[in-house]
Design an enzyme around this catalytic site. Structure first.
Site, PDB file in Angstrom:
ATOM      1  N   CYS A   1      16.316 -12.282 -27.801  1.00 29.46           N
ATOM      2  CA  CYS A   1      15.978 -13.393 -28.683  1.00 29.46           C
ATOM      3  C   CYS A   1      17.002 -14.522 -28.549  1.00 29.46           C
ATOM      4  O   CYS A   1      17.813 -14.759 -29.454  1.00 29.46           O
ATOM      5  CB  CYS A   1      15.895 -12.938 -30.135  1.00 29.46           C
ATOM      6  SG  CYS A   1      15.140 -14.177 -31.212  1.00 29.46           S
TER       7      CYS A   1
ATOM      8  N   CYS B 170       9.119 -18.083 -28.859  1.00 31.76           N
ATOM      9  CA  CYS B 170      10.304 -18.063 -29.718  1.00 31.76           C
ATOM     10  C   CYS B 170      10.033 -18.956 -30.924  1.00 31.76           C
ATOM     11  O   CYS B 170      10.097 -20.182 -30.813  1.00 31.76           O
ATOM     12  CB  CYS B 170      11.527 -18.565 -28.948  1.00 31.76           C
ATOM     13  SG  CYS B 170      13.066 -18.418 -29.884  1.00 31.76           S
TER      14      CYS B 170
END
Length: 446
Positions: free
Chosen positions: A195, A374
């Protein structure tokens, strides 16, 4: 029994360390040997999702999941925990409750891969034979690679925080509540990370928190990243520069955290262009993202991995380049995509189809294009939904602009995605938004 013990002895001669582990863990019971059609190593997002699909096809106990942890976390929500929007208990489930019921769970860890003999040796000394191997062990957090960081994180009510680990995730909100004035520094390490948007998300959430609590004027916020750009995909990088500049956040690129002096509240940074160029900065809060790498078992498996320790797979099919019955997905795979939950969803669908083709002796036709998403949370009511492919080109789902902050995307991130994760993805029912993208393309703007 003697024959089996001889087999064990033969298998453990590869290192004196593993030999010691086996002697230490030995009991009056003999080591077990298991056989299965599919062995999934890792019970995180990737492992659980693909195991759900395989277990439903192969039948009860024909798919084995090798995973040592008791708990399973929805990690994409850790940034919101850092801002007080969620709690750790809300993103945690027992591992037993999320793994597919038709699969057999062995609560243990792999210590050696033997793809030539189609076997995996575990920490407890068991041997698992397989027809198919799927490696999904994720990345390990290497806090110890930054001198002083672990020590600083161990200080009770300390000023060093990190939302990357459930062990430390609550420290950030606690530090924000104590904050009075000074530098608040956020870092991005010189390594691949899971991430990669998270280091910025917690920065923007913090800035909004300070505005909400009327402390913003007392804070100087810095985002120090080892990368040469604020975000890999230019379309979203341009949007994020506007966010950072509009909120007076100082962004320093090619700037890497190399040391922490927790007793003095001082962080040391080095230039990525000139490592000898160092700068010490005093902080009131330091949010540190640890360097990350494949787990040790992969770093020691040179026959399976590339030079960086990632499982060496074809980036389109996710099949190993040398061993055709070995596949990998998720953060530990060598495919050069952004390491996100959405990427795993796309890989799971491709991998499931390719395994089916492999078992039928057909060419592997399904290809993963590097899709990743994202949701860049920029505060308590805004989010930029970034979606892109291997070429870092936008691959957007919705018919409106996604390079702007939207409340609707924030609600999707906060409320819808956790439901999707627990009830669809981990059950093998979510392969990403491709079908929605096709539908919404009929309404795309020109």
């Amino acid at each position: 029994m003697n024959k089996f013990r001889s087999l064990n002895i033969r298998k453990i001669q590869f290192s004196s360390d593993l030999h010691s582990i086996r002697l230490f863990s030995a009991t009056s019971a003999s080591y077990d040997k298991f056989k299965c059609k599919a062995l999934v190593v890792g019970g995180g997002t990737a492992g659980c999702s693909i195991a759900a699909k395989l277990a439903s096809v192969f039948g009860k106990n024909e798919c084995i999941i090798l995973e040592p942890a008791n708990d399973h976390y929805y990690q994409p929500m850790f940034t919101m925990i850092g801002g007080g929007m969620k709690t750790l208990s809300q993103v945690r489930r027992s591992m037993a409750s999320v793994l597919p019921k038709k699969a057999k769970w062995i609560q243990d860890a792999a210590v050696r891969f033997d793809p030539d003999d189609n076997e995996v040796i575990t920490k407890q000394g068991h041997i698992i034979s397989y027809e198919l191997l799927i490696i999904a062990v994720g990345l390990q957090l290497c806090y110890g690679k930054i001198p002083g960081l672990e020590e600083a994180l161990s200080i009770p009510n300390g000023n060093v925080t990190s939302i990357y680990s459930p062990k430390y995730v609550d420290r950030h909100l606690n530090a924000l509540n104590r904050f009075e004035n000074g530098n608040i520094i956020f870092t991005f390490p010189a390594s691949p990370v899971k991430c990669p948007g998270a280091p910025q998300k917690i920065c923007y959430i913090t800035e909004h928190f300070l505005r909400k609590t009327k402390k913003r004027e007392q804070a100087h916020i810095m985002y120090n990243s080892s990368l040469p750009t604020i975000f890999g995909c230019k379309a979203y990088a341009d949007a994020l520069w506007k966010v950072a500049n509009g909120r007076s956040i100082e962004v320093n690129l090619k700037t890497n955290l190399i040391e922490v002096h927790g007793d003095k509240n001082v962080a040391v940074f080095a230039s990525m262009d000139n490592p000898n160029e160092k700068k010490s900065i005093e902080y009131s809060i330091l949010h540190a993202v640890p360097p990350q790498s494949p787990p040790q078992v992969l770093l020691e498996s040179k026959h399976l991995t590339n030079e960086a320790g990632f499982v060496d797979v074809d980036k389109a099919t996710m099949q190993h380049v040398k061993y055709p019955n070995v596949f990998a997905l998720g953060d530990c795979a060598s495919s050069p995509n952004s390491k996100t939950m959405a990427a795993i969803a796309g890989q799971v669908g491709v991998l499931n189809k390719n395994i089916e083709s492999f078992l039928k002796g057909k060419p592997l036709r399904s290809e993963y294009d590097g899709y990743a998403s994202c949701p860049l949370v920029t505060g308590y009511d805004s989010c930029i939904l970034a979606e892109f492919d291997y070429n870092l080109q936008p691959k957007e789902t919705f018919p409106f602009r996604q390079d702007v902050e939207r409340y609707s995307m924030f609600l999707m991130k906060r409320d819808f995605m956790p439901f999707l994760y627990w009830h669809l993805m981990l059950n093998g029912w979510w392969n990403g938004p491709a079908s929605f993208r096709k539908l919404f393309s009929l309404f795309k703007r020109n």
